[in-house]
Design a protein around this motif. Sequence first.
Motif, PDB file in Angstrom:
ATOM      1  N   PRO A  56       0.773  -1.245   0.000  1.00  0.00           N
ATOM      2  CA  PRO A  56       0.000   0.000   0.000  1.00  0.00           C
ATOM      3  C   PRO A  56       0.806   1.297   0.000  1.00  0.00           C
ATOM      4  O   PRO A  56       0.242   2.361  -0.241  1.00  0.00           O
ATOM      5  N   TYR A  57       2.109   1.223   0.290  1.00  0.00           N
ATOM      6  CA  TYR A  57       2.881   2.456   0.458  1.00  0.00           C
ATOM      7  C   TYR A  57       3.746   2.675  -0.782  1.00  0.00           C
ATOM      8  O   TYR A  57       4.778   2.011  -0.965  1.00  0.00           O
ATOM      9  N   VAL A  58       3.320   3.592  -1.640  1.00  0.00           N
ATOM     10  CA  VAL A  58       3.989   3.730  -2.935  1.00  0.00           C
ATOM     11  C   VAL A  58       4.813   5.014  -3.047  1.00  0.00           C
ATOM     12  O   VAL A  58       5.333   5.314  -4.116  1.00  0.00           O
ATOM     13  N   TRP A  59       4.962   5.756  -1.939  1.00  0.00           N
ATOM     14  CA  TRP A  59       5.852   6.905  -1.967  1.00  0.00           C
ATOM     15  C   TRP A  59       7.267   6.446  -1.559  1.00  0.00           C
ATOM     16  O   TRP A  59       7.492   5.286  -1.210  1.00  0.00           O
ATOM     17  N   ALA A  60       8.218   7.350  -1.590  1.00  0.00           N
ATOM     18  CA  ALA A  60       9.620   6.982  -1.408  1.00  0.00           C
ATOM     19  C   ALA A  60      10.020   6.926   0.058  1.00  0.00           C
ATOM     20  O   ALA A  60       9.806   7.893   0.794  1.00  0.00           O
ATOM     21  N   PRO A  61      10.637   5.834   0.508  1.00  0.00           N
ATOM     22  CA  PRO A  61      11.253   5.788   1.836  1.00  0.00           C
ATOM     23  C   PRO A  61      12.734   6.134   1.741  1.00  0.00           C
ATOM     24  O   PRO A  61      13.319   6.173   0.649  1.00  0.00           O
ATOM     25  N   ILE A  62      13.365   6.334   2.877  1.00  0.00           N
ATOM     26  CA  ILE A  62      14.789   6.653   2.915  1.00  0.00           C
ATOM     27  C   ILE A  62      15.626   5.522   2.327  1.00  0.00           C
ATOM     28  O   ILE A  62      16.717   5.753   1.777  1.00  0.00           O
ATOM     29  N   THR A  63      15.127   4.289   2.398  1.00  0.00           N
ATOM     30  CA  THR A  63      15.898   3.162   1.870  1.00  0.00           C
ATOM     31  C   THR A  63      16.060   3.238   0.348  1.00  0.00           C
ATOM     32  O   THR A  63      16.984   2.632  -0.196  1.00  0.00           O
ATOM     33  N   TRP A  64      15.184   3.963  -0.331  1.00  0.00           N
ATOM     34  CA  TRP A  64      15.355   4.196  -1.764  1.00  0.00           C
ATOM     35  C   TRP A  64      16.636   4.989  -2.014  1.00  0.00           C
ATOM     36  O   TRP A  64      17.438   4.654  -2.894  1.00  0.00           O
ATOM     37  N   LEU A  65      16.853   6.026  -1.227  1.00  0.00           N
ATOM     38  CA  LEU A  65      18.063   6.824  -1.373  1.00  0.00           C
ATOM     39  C   LEU A  65      19.298   6.021  -0.958  1.00  0.00           C
ATOM     40  O   LEU A  65      20.356   6.121  -1.595  1.00  0.00           O
ATOM     41  N   LEU A  66      19.182   5.233   0.111  1.00  0.00           N
ATOM     42  CA  LEU A  66      20.319   4.414   0.543  1.00  0.00           C
ATOM     43  C   LEU A  66      20.674   3.389  -0.527  1.00  0.00           C
ATOM     44  O   LEU A  66      21.861   3.136  -0.798  1.00  0.00           O
ATOM     45  N   TYR A  67      19.662   2.804  -1.142  1.00  0.00           N
ATOM     46  CA  TYR A  67      19.902   1.832  -2.224  1.00  0.00           C
ATOM     47  C   TYR A  67      20.660   2.479  -3.370  1.00  0.00           C
ATOM     48  O   TYR A  67      21.661   1.941  -3.860  1.00  0.00           O
ATOM     49  N   LYS A  68      20.201   3.624  -3.807  1.00  0.00           N
ATOM     50  CA  LYS A  68      20.836   4.282  -4.951  1.00  0.00           C
ATOM     51  C   LYS A  68      22.299   4.633  -4.658  1.00  0.00           C
ATOM     52  O   LYS A  68      23.138   4.613  -5.559  1.00  0.00           O
ATOM     53  N   ALA A  69      22.590   4.956  -3.409  1.00  0.00           N
ATOM     54  CA  ALA A  69      23.943   5.343  -3.036  1.00  0.00           C
ATOM     55  C   ALA A  69      24.813   4.161  -2.633  1.00  0.00           C
ATOM     56  O   ALA A  69      26.000   4.337  -2.341  1.00  0.00           O
ATOM     57  N   GLY A  70      24.230   2.953  -2.606  1.00  0.00           N
ATOM     58  CA  GLY A  70      25.001   1.778  -2.214  1.00  0.00           C
ATOM     59  C   GLY A  70      25.361   1.748  -0.743  1.00  0.00           C
ATOM     60  O   GLY A  70      26.408   1.220  -0.356  1.00  0.00           O
ATOM     61  N   VAL A  71      24.493   2.311   0.098  1.00  0.00           N
ATOM     62  CA  VAL A  71      24.738   2.370   1.544  1.00  0.00           C
ATOM     63  C   VAL A  71      24.054   1.183   2.222  1.00  0.00           C
ATOM     64  O   VAL A  71      22.866   0.936   2.008  1.00  0.00           O
ATOM     65  N   SER A  72      24.783   0.467   3.043  1.00  0.00           N
ATOM     66  CA  SER A  72      24.231  -0.710   3.708  1.00  0.00           C
ATOM     67  C   SER A  72      23.254  -0.312   4.813  1.00  0.00           C
ATOM     68  O   SER A  72      23.441   0.696   5.493  1.00  0.00           O
ATOM     69  N   TRP A  73      22.206  -1.114   4.968  1.00  0.00           N
ATOM     70  CA  TRP A  73      21.239  -0.860   6.041  1.00  0.00           C
ATOM     71  C   TRP A  73      20.570  -2.161   6.455  1.00  0.00           C
ATOM     72  O   TRP A  73      20.498  -3.124   5.685  1.00  0.00           O
ATOM     73  N   GLY A  74      20.064  -2.180   7.683  1.00  0.00           N
ATOM     74  CA  GLY A  74      19.291  -3.304   8.182  1.00  0.00           C
ATOM     75  C   GLY A  74      18.188  -2.807   9.081  1.00  0.00           C
ATOM     76  O   GLY A  74      18.376  -1.860   9.853  1.00  0.00           O
ATOM     77  N   TYR A  75      17.031  -3.422   8.962  1.00  0.00           N
ATOM     78  CA  TYR A  75      15.877  -3.099   9.811  1.00  0.00           C
ATOM     79  C   TYR A  75      15.588  -4.369  10.596  1.00  0.00           C
ATOM     80  O   TYR A  75      15.187  -5.391  10.033  1.00  0.00           O
ATOM     81  N   TYR A  76      15.821  -4.326  11.914  1.00  0.00           N
ATOM     82  CA  TYR A  76      15.844  -5.535  12.726  1.00  0.00           C
ATOM     83  C   TYR A  76      14.553  -5.678  13.534  1.00  0.00           C
ATOM     84  O   TYR A  76      14.120  -4.744  14.209  1.00  0.00           O
TER      85      TYR A  76
END
Length: 549
Positions: free
Chosen positions: A313-333
């Motif tokens: 249902p959520y089709v706007w941009a999250p911060i993980t979109w920007l992290l993905y484009k920049a190749g920045v590692s992230w985890g949501y635990y």
Amino acid sequence: MGRQMRSRRALAVVSLLTVAGLVAMACTSDDAPTTSATSSAPSEPADPSATVAAEPSDSNWIEPTDVLGAPNLVSEPDPALAPKGVDTQPLRSPPELQAAADRSRPFDPAAGIMNLDHLVFIVLENRSFDHYFGTFPGADGIPRDARGRPKVCLPDPEQGGCQRPYHDTNFIDQGGPHGEVGSEISINGGAMDGFVEARRVIGNGCDKHPDEKPCPQAVDGPQGQPDVMGYHTEEELPIYWKYAETFTLHDRMFAPTDSWTLPAHLFLISAWSATCSDLDDPMSCSSDQKFPGGIYADEPSKIWAPKMGEPRPYVWAPITWLLYKAGVSWGYYVGEGTCVAPPCEHLEGILTAPVQNPLPGFTATAATGQLDNIRPNTEFIRDARNGDLPSVSWFMPEKDKGEHPPDSIEVGQAYVAKAINAIMEGPEEQWMRTAIFLTWDDWGGFYDHVKPPVVDENGWGLRVPSMVISPWAKPGFIDSQTLSYDAYLKLIEDRFLGGERLDPETDGWPDSRPTVREEVKLLGDLALDFDFTQEPLPPLVVDPWPFRD
């Protein structure tokens, strides 16, 4: 994400299973909570995770390849999943993951937050600032007279007269309503005197299920005050107060919205909460602080959950979109029993509620192939101890450990302390490059005396506790900048994304959000909480169970 380092992941499987198994035992072995700081308590449960030795490690965070609940799902970038208007080039040509920064590089005070390599956000639930830190020395707490007695007294439409704040020694509270209506009544046009009325008129969960544990353990105040007027001190919150005394406390952190957990968590990772009428068009989204995305939930639920599958249902941009484009590692635990995608198979352990884990509902999470970046919290403990944290981590509580009333605040403190201890007991070079942010997602119906600013149609909401724990946090400092969760996103963007914002005009994912929240003029800057010229603060490893023999 599943794009790289699969062989390295395979090499780590034996270690992963061994450590995760030990930590899982620790995370699920809590005894029944006690009801107050002064009552007798059972002995401390065994904590096998303490036996996991911390050894220096130069290894990088290992990009995951499995999706919780969907072991056969391969999560890869897929431009076909992107809604219209999105720049699909990063999905067609996935960026490489950035190499880990050299932790042995010299610390440069002029570089500021660029000295930090790991940002960790631990988010609990439903407590106001005055409820937890209203008597903290030097903070903007409960108004008091010259003799130290609370000056405020809130009207009580049920009992007549008014109710004053009181010291609540219970570990179990009922709390009050914390949706948009409850917020409006409580704030009362800025008078900040409607919290008792909201509690009496709207009620809470324990009113509906008074005999359901642990509700019977929650009691009213000495003059019959509902516990929304109660405040805790270091007597009940020794761990949180010790963190605040040692590191930096925020006394003007406002919830991002004047509503409840799901909207707050959507703001945490995307700076917006909305419902979208067309799931192929982010420009069709409009602000929703009640049940965002709920029109796509299975009946009778008003809350979408991963087990429901598509459509997301959520089709706007999250911060993980920007992290993905920049190749920045992230985890949501999350709790290891949490489902991220159907069929929700082979899950063991305690789950994290879907409202605290909205990332599976974002189209961007699936389109970027990052469903597998939502990981069990046992892996957070393992990665922290081994020195393998990603650049950005969000750590969510398991069910009954997030301090959502009537959760025990004793159990919640222990859960948080174990996570923070894991970082502090890990390699020193990781600790020296880390900042941990501890906060709560909304006020939970509890009294707070500060009127929240209004920055757009969605908030901000009432004040919540917040602090930063880091070797470079200003010691014993109270930061009185005006802050919200938008400041967390701003810090991530400034440290890892060159200051790029979740701005639909520039981020490659156009949407109809009303405000670029990170650019609100009133918003403070968390970078000011650090002093890279000071002697670094040592780790503060605490006993997670200070009330147990």
